[in-house]
Design a protein around this motif. Sequence first.
Motif, PDB file in Angstrom:
ATOM      1  N   THR A 185     -19.401 -28.199  22.355  1.00 48.54           N
ATOM      2  CA  THR A 185     -18.414 -28.560  23.369  1.00 48.54           C
ATOM      3  C   THR A 185     -19.055 -28.417  24.749  1.00 48.54           C
ATOM      4  O   THR A 185     -19.791 -27.460  25.005  1.00 48.54           O
ATOM      5  N   ALA A 186     -18.777 -29.375  25.623  1.00 48.56           N
ATOM      6  CA  ALA A 186     -19.351 -29.336  26.972  1.00 48.56           C
ATOM      7  C   ALA A 186     -18.305 -29.764  27.991  1.00 48.56           C
ATOM      8  O   ALA A 186     -17.418 -30.574  27.692  1.00 48.56           O
ATOM      9  N   VAL A 187     -18.410 -29.187  29.206  1.00 52.19           N
ATOM     10  CA  VAL A 187     -17.547 -29.582  30.315  1.00 52.19           C
ATOM     11  C   VAL A 187     -18.445 -29.960  31.493  1.00 52.19           C
ATOM     12  O   VAL A 187     -19.303 -29.177  31.912  1.00 52.19           O
TER      13      VAL A 187
ATOM     14  N   THR B  37     -23.165 -28.833  34.247  1.00 52.77           N
ATOM     15  CA  THR B  37     -22.590 -28.965  32.905  1.00 52.77           C
ATOM     16  C   THR B  37     -22.662 -27.630  32.180  1.00 52.77           C
ATOM     17  O   THR B  37     -23.713 -26.975  32.156  1.00 52.77           O
ATOM     18  N   ALA B  38     -21.531 -27.224  31.606  1.00 54.31           N
ATOM     19  CA  ALA B  38     -21.481 -26.015  30.787  1.00 54.31           C
ATOM     20  C   ALA B  38     -21.407 -26.438  29.328  1.00 54.31           C
ATOM     21  O   ALA B  38     -20.563 -27.254  28.954  1.00 54.31           O
ATOM     22  N   ILE B  39     -22.277 -25.894  28.484  1.00 54.71           N
ATOM     23  CA  ILE B  39     -22.372 -26.294  27.077  1.00 54.71           C
ATOM     24  C   ILE B  39     -22.194 -25.064  26.191  1.00 54.71           C
ATOM     25  O   ILE B  39     -22.808 -24.026  26.420  1.00 54.71           O
ATOM     26  N   VAL B  40     -21.339 -25.217  25.178  1.00 54.82           N
ATOM     27  CA  VAL B  40     -21.176 -24.173  24.157  1.00 54.82           C
ATOM     28  C   VAL B  40     -21.600 -24.788  22.832  1.00 54.82           C
ATOM     29  O   VAL B  40     -20.980 -25.738  22.352  1.00 54.82           O
ATOM     30  N   ALA B  41     -22.676 -24.260  22.243  1.00 57.27           N
ATOM     31  CA  ALA B  41     -23.193 -24.800  20.985  1.00 57.27           C
ATOM     32  C   ALA B  41     -22.280 -24.429  19.823  1.00 57.27           C
ATOM     33  O   ALA B  41     -21.350 -23.637  19.961  1.00 57.27           O
ATOM     34  N   ARG B  42     -22.563 -25.008  18.648  1.00 56.26           N
ATOM     35  CA  ARG B  42     -21.730 -24.752  17.474  1.00 56.26           C
ATOM     36  C   ARG B  42     -21.626 -23.271  17.144  1.00 56.26           C
ATOM     37  O   ARG B  42     -20.590 -22.782  16.717  1.00 56.26           O
ATOM     38  N   GLY B  43     -22.707 -22.560  17.346  1.00 52.80           N
ATOM     39  CA  GLY B  43     -22.712 -21.136  17.030  1.00 52.80           C
ATOM     40  C   GLY B  43     -22.121 -20.266  18.120  1.00 52.80           C
ATOM     41  O   GLY B  43     -22.103 -19.044  17.990  1.00 52.80           O
ATOM     42  N   GLY B  44     -21.657 -20.855  19.221  1.00 46.60           N
ATOM     43  CA  GLY B  44     -21.041 -20.096  20.296  1.00 46.60           C
ATOM     44  C   GLY B  44     -21.978 -19.763  21.443  1.00 46.60           C
ATOM     45  O   GLY B  44     -21.542 -19.217  22.463  1.00 46.60           O
ATOM     46  N   GLN B  45     -23.295 -20.109  21.324  1.00 44.78           N
ATOM     47  CA  GLN B  45     -24.225 -19.836  22.414  1.00 44.78           C
ATOM     48  C   GLN B  45     -23.921 -20.760  23.598  1.00 44.78           C
ATOM     49  O   GLN B  45     -23.631 -21.944  23.419  1.00 44.78           O
ATOM     50  N   THR B  46     -23.976 -20.212  24.811  1.00 47.29           N
ATOM     51  CA  THR B  46     -23.641 -21.002  26.005  1.00 47.29           C
ATOM     52  C   THR B  46     -24.862 -21.184  26.893  1.00 47.29           C
ATOM     53  O   THR B  46     -25.771 -20.351  26.926  1.00 47.29           O
ATOM     54  N   ARG B  47     -24.878 -22.296  27.594  1.00 49.32           N
ATOM     55  CA  ARG B  47     -25.910 -22.538  28.603  1.00 49.32           C
ATOM     56  C   ARG B  47     -25.350 -23.473  29.662  1.00 49.32           C
ATOM     57  O   ARG B  47     -24.378 -24.202  29.427  1.00 49.32           O
ATOM     58  N   ILE B  48     -25.995 -23.431  30.825  1.00 49.72           N
ATOM     59  CA  ILE B  48     -25.576 -24.279  31.944  1.00 49.72           C
ATOM     60  C   ILE B  48     -26.774 -25.118  32.380  1.00 49.72           C
ATOM     61  O   ILE B  48     -27.902 -24.621  32.487  1.00 49.72           O
TER      62      ILE B  48
END
Length: 514
Positions: A376-378, A394-405
């Motif tokens: 999921t990304a915003v 852009t904020a990204i949350v990978a399938r496993g819940g890891q986040t990055r910007i």
Amino acid sequence: MNKPSNVQSAARQIERILRQSGGLSTLPEVAAELLCLLSEPNCDRIRIGRIIQTDSSLCAKILSLAARERIAFGGGQATIEEAVAHLPIESLREAVLSVKVFAALNWAIDTDNRRLLPRRQLALHSLATACCAEAVAAFVLPPEQRSLAYLAGLLHDIGKTALDETMPKSFERLVRQSRDTGAELYAIEQEHLGLDHAALGKRLAEKWQLPEAILSCIWLHHSDPTALAATLADPKPAAVVALADRLARKCALGQSGSYAQPDDIQEWTAFLKLTDTQLRQIMDELPLAVGTQCEQIQWTPEQSPAAYVTAIQDAAVRLAGDNRSLGRKSQQCDALNGQNTLIQSVLDDICDYHSPVEIAERFAAFWQKQYMCGTTAVYVIGEAAEVPEAAIETAIVARGGQTRICSITPPCALPVVPESLKQPFAIVPVQGQADWLLTPIADQINPAQMRMAPLSLQDKVIGILVFEAMHADASQKPLECATACRTAAFALRMAQSIQKHANLSEQFVQTLGS
């Protein structure tokens, strides 16, 4: 079958069934019709009563409920009409919701018709017996006993329904033996189980506190007139049901599971003093009477029931939200409360000092968890909508819940906000409309599963939500999703305003210091 051990095992199982049984299941079409009626603010009790009178399981449930509520019936005999009229609508609704729906379907495939004794055919036989008992009763019983004859006819085979539901494979073997040998089903049941469906039905009727007269009809509908006269002070109602069961089988209206041909009809008509002319009239009019009852639920035995299953699901979803009140105002209040809860969930993890992209990160995590999505990304639009080649955070949350910007620069040839997101709120596919949005997450997703939605406020898109749809949940809740996205857009706009104000303040301080 190994008879001694199997009889003992079956007897133990049946006793366990009797202790645990809370009721029998109803057919999908009956449940669908009632659920739709009971979801209306002003329920039509007369119509509800007529539909309940087509189904043995629901009749037993309502009569049992009336007994527990100690309803006093005007004529002294229990009737579904009076029970429905006197029971609170909440009790009726809970009774219908608590009845299981017979699992005859494998979605588009009607497996019920493939069974040796289809449930709908057994239900049709019970309905035919009820209609026939009512017709016979019109000639031989006083008016106050005629409604009892109908109900007793409808309920006479509840023991078969219980056996079919609790030990379906064994019951089908018994039905097959009746078919292959031409023997009466109740005799085969006694041989292998130690009791027959009539005795089992009697025990269920006792457990559910059904009226004594109906209990006797269920128990003795396979007895002969001599046994009835010796057992009951008033044997006529039970004799009416016994004859009606045989006539329904002779007219081949539904299937009873017994393949023996009833050869004692003359014995029963003589016992009831029914003339040949009256008997012929009853048999001639029976198909029309059964058809009229089937119309109460817009059902014919051959009709595919898939539409009814959809109706059950839809009605059950509507009712499950609030089982205490079905009025429109209550539904609106529930919707508002749900929206307030959702808004609170979105805002819970957001603080005043968070930057727009941090808010985007938290909303992406919320959305992924709430709707069980994949990556999921915003995308925070910011100035990119007006300034060419401006980077989009852009904020990204990978399938496993890891986040990055990260940052992404939109292509000059394409609008930053796709046209499909400038319309009223909608969740639409990304592929083919804004593929560039997938660039930061291309190695983590299946492009065909990617969906996007606008985070807009007052017709201005503040951000873009992109998510991997692993289930249909989100797309099926457009109002809820729109509320969540508007809340996120509001939070992003506030964060952007605060950030802009802070930047201006810093610039002002710098100007003063220069």
